[in-house]
Motif scaffolding. Structure first.
Motif, mmCIF file in Angstrom:
data_model
loop_
_atom_site.group_PDB
_atom_site.id
_atom_site.type_symbol
_atom_site.label_atom_id
_atom_site.label_comp_id
_atom_site.label_asym_id
_atom_site.label_seq_id
_atom_site.Cartn_x
_atom_site.Cartn_y
_atom_site.Cartn_z
ATOM 1 N N MET A 1 47.580 -6.556 -1.685
ATOM 2 C CA MET A 1 47.728 -5.125 -1.859
ATOM 3 C C MET A 1 48.160 -4.832 -3.292
ATOM 4 O O MET A 1 49.056 -5.472 -3.818
ATOM 5 N N ALA A 2 47.499 -3.898 -3.927
ATOM 6 C CA ALA A 2 47.802 -3.546 -5.310
ATOM 7 C C ALA A 2 49.113 -2.765 -5.387
ATOM 8 O O ALA A 2 49.424 -1.963 -4.513
ATOM 9 N N THR A 3 49.843 -3.034 -6.425
ATOM 10 C CA THR A 3 51.080 -2.286 -6.633
ATOM 11 C C THR A 3 50.774 -0.970 -7.318
ATOM 12 O O THR A 3 49.687 -0.768 -7.878
ATOM 13 N N LYS A 4 51.740 -0.089 -7.317
ATOM 14 C CA LYS A 4 51.573 1.213 -7.962
ATOM 15 C C LYS A 4 51.281 1.036 -9.454
ATOM 16 O O LYS A 4 50.401 1.702 -10.003
ATOM 17 N N ALA A 5 51.980 0.116 -10.105
ATOM 18 C CA ALA A 5 51.774 -0.122 -11.538
ATOM 19 C C ALA A 5 50.364 -0.622 -11.821
ATOM 20 O O ALA A 5 49.736 -0.225 -12.805
ATOM 21 N N MET A 6 49.850 -1.495 -10.968
ATOM 22 C CA MET A 6 48.492 -2.012 -11.137
ATOM 23 C C MET A 6 47.478 -0.885 -10.995
ATOM 24 O O MET A 6 46.517 -0.811 -11.761
ATOM 25 N N ASN A 7 47.673 -0.022 -10.021
ATOM 26 C CA ASN A 7 46.758 1.105 -9.819
ATOM 27 C C ASN A 7 46.788 2.060 -11.010
ATOM 28 O O ASN A 7 45.754 2.543 -11.448
ATOM 29 N N GLU A 8 47.977 2.331 -11.536
ATOM 30 C CA GLU A 8 48.092 3.207 -12.697
ATOM 31 C C GLU A 8 47.431 2.573 -13.911
ATOM 32 O O GLU A 8 46.762 3.258 -14.685
ATOM 33 N N SER A 9 47.599 1.271 -14.066
ATOM 34 C CA SER A 9 46.976 0.559 -15.179
ATOM 35 C C SER A 9 45.461 0.639 -15.074
ATOM 36 O O SER A 9 44.765 0.888 -16.073
ATOM 37 N N TRP A 10 44.922 0.435 -13.865
ATOM 38 C CA TRP A 10 43.480 0.509 -13.684
ATOM 39 C C TRP A 10 42.970 1.915 -13.978
ATOM 40 O O TRP A 10 41.948 2.086 -14.620
ATOM 41 N N ARG A 11 43.696 2.940 -13.526
ATOM 42 C CA ARG A 11 43.275 4.316 -13.782
ATOM 43 C C ARG A 11 43.206 4.589 -15.289
ATOM 44 O O ARG A 11 42.280 5.230 -15.767
ATOM 45 N N ARG A 12 44.186 4.076 -16.022
ATOM 46 C CA ARG A 12 44.212 4.249 -17.471
ATOM 47 C C ARG A 12 42.989 3.577 -18.109
ATOM 48 O O ARG A 12 42.297 4.182 -18.919
ATOM 49 N N VAL A 13 42.700 2.344 -17.716
ATOM 50 C CA VAL A 13 41.549 1.616 -18.249
ATOM 51 C C VAL A 13 40.256 2.334 -17.869
ATOM 52 O O VAL A 13 39.373 2.545 -18.710
ATOM 53 N N ARG A 14 40.127 2.731 -16.617
ATOM 54 C CA ARG A 14 38.932 3.436 -16.149
ATOM 55 C C ARG A 14 38.707 4.715 -16.940
ATOM 56 O O ARG A 14 37.596 5.004 -17.378
ATOM 57 N N ASP A 15 39.772 5.476 -17.153
ATOM 58 C CA ASP A 15 39.656 6.726 -17.902
ATOM 59 C C ASP A 15 39.258 6.472 -19.354
ATOM 60 O O ASP A 15 38.485 7.233 -19.930
ATOM 61 N N GLN A 16 39.763 5.398 -19.939
ATOM 62 C CA GLN A 16 39.402 5.069 -21.316
ATOM 63 C C GLN A 16 37.947 4.621 -21.401
ATOM 64 O O GLN A 16 37.255 4.955 -22.367
ATOM 65 N N ILE A 17 37.481 3.876 -20.422
ATOM 66 C CA ILE A 17 36.068 3.476 -20.380
ATOM 67 C C ILE A 17 35.195 4.724 -20.337
ATOM 68 O O ILE A 17 34.226 4.851 -21.083
ATOM 69 N N LYS A 18 35.548 5.650 -19.463
ATOM 70 C CA LYS A 18 34.769 6.887 -19.344
ATOM 71 C C LYS A 18 34.829 7.716 -20.625
ATOM 72 O O LYS A 18 33.863 8.381 -20.968
ATOM 73 N N ALA A 19 35.937 7.656 -21.347
ATOM 74 C CA ALA A 19 36.062 8.403 -22.594
ATOM 75 C C ALA A 19 35.240 7.763 -23.715
ATOM 76 O O ALA A 19 34.579 8.468 -24.486
ATOM 77 N N ILE A 20 35.282 6.447 -23.807
ATOM 78 C CA ILE A 20 34.542 5.747 -24.863
ATOM 79 C C ILE A 20 33.042 5.891 -24.656
ATOM 80 O O ILE A 20 32.291 6.156 -25.588
ATOM 81 N N TRP A 21 32.606 5.708 -23.431
ATOM 82 C CA TRP A 21 31.180 5.786 -23.112
ATOM 83 C C TRP A 21 30.924 7.083 -22.338
ATOM 84 O O TRP A 21 30.402 7.081 -21.231
ATOM 85 N N ASP A 22 31.291 8.202 -22.951
ATOM 86 C CA ASP A 22 31.231 9.492 -22.268
ATOM 87 C C ASP A 22 29.812 9.969 -21.992
ATOM 88 O O ASP A 22 29.600 10.848 -21.159
ATOM 89 N N ASP A 23 28.827 9.393 -22.669
ATOM 90 C CA ASP A 23 27.447 9.791 -22.415
ATOM 91 C C ASP A 23 26.860 9.094 -21.190
ATOM 92 O O ASP A 23 25.800 9.477 -20.704
ATOM 93 N N ALA A 24 27.554 8.081 -20.679
ATOM 94 C CA ALA A 24 27.110 7.368 -19.475
ATOM 95 C C ALA A 24 27.815 7.950 -18.256
ATOM 96 O O ALA A 24 28.962 8.388 -18.329
ATOM 97 N N GLU A 25 27.126 7.958 -17.149
ATOM 98 C CA GLU A 25 27.709 8.469 -15.911
ATOM 99 C C GLU A 25 28.101 7.296 -15.025
ATOM 100 O O GLU A 25 27.248 6.519 -14.592
#
Length: 64
Positions: A1-25
């Motif tokens: 089971m993922a911890t809260k910190a791990m989930n927050e870390s993943w959300r941060r990485v996911r959001d940065q991926i979406k920001a860097i490659w904003d032209d991709a869906e």
């Protein structure tokens, strides 16, 4: 089971991926399947953008 910190870390990485490659869906299900596995994340971004895996890894290293 993922911890809260791990989930927050993943959300941060996911959001940065979406920001860097904003032209991709990115589908949330695709992102969840790639979570925690760099080769899958690189492959997903490569498939969506056509960018070279080396360049994707370079950009990913800057956000990790």
């Amino acid at each position: 089971m993922a911890t809260k910190a791990m989930n927050e870390s993943w959300r941060r990485v996911r959001d940065q991926i979406k920001a860097i490659w904003d032209d991709a869906e990115f589908d949330d299900k695709e992102m969840k399947r790639a979570r925690g596995e760099m080769h899958k994340i690189v492959g997903l971004i490569h498939d969506k953008t056509g960018e070279s895996p080396e360049e994707i890894r370079r950009k990913m290293s800057a956000i990790l």
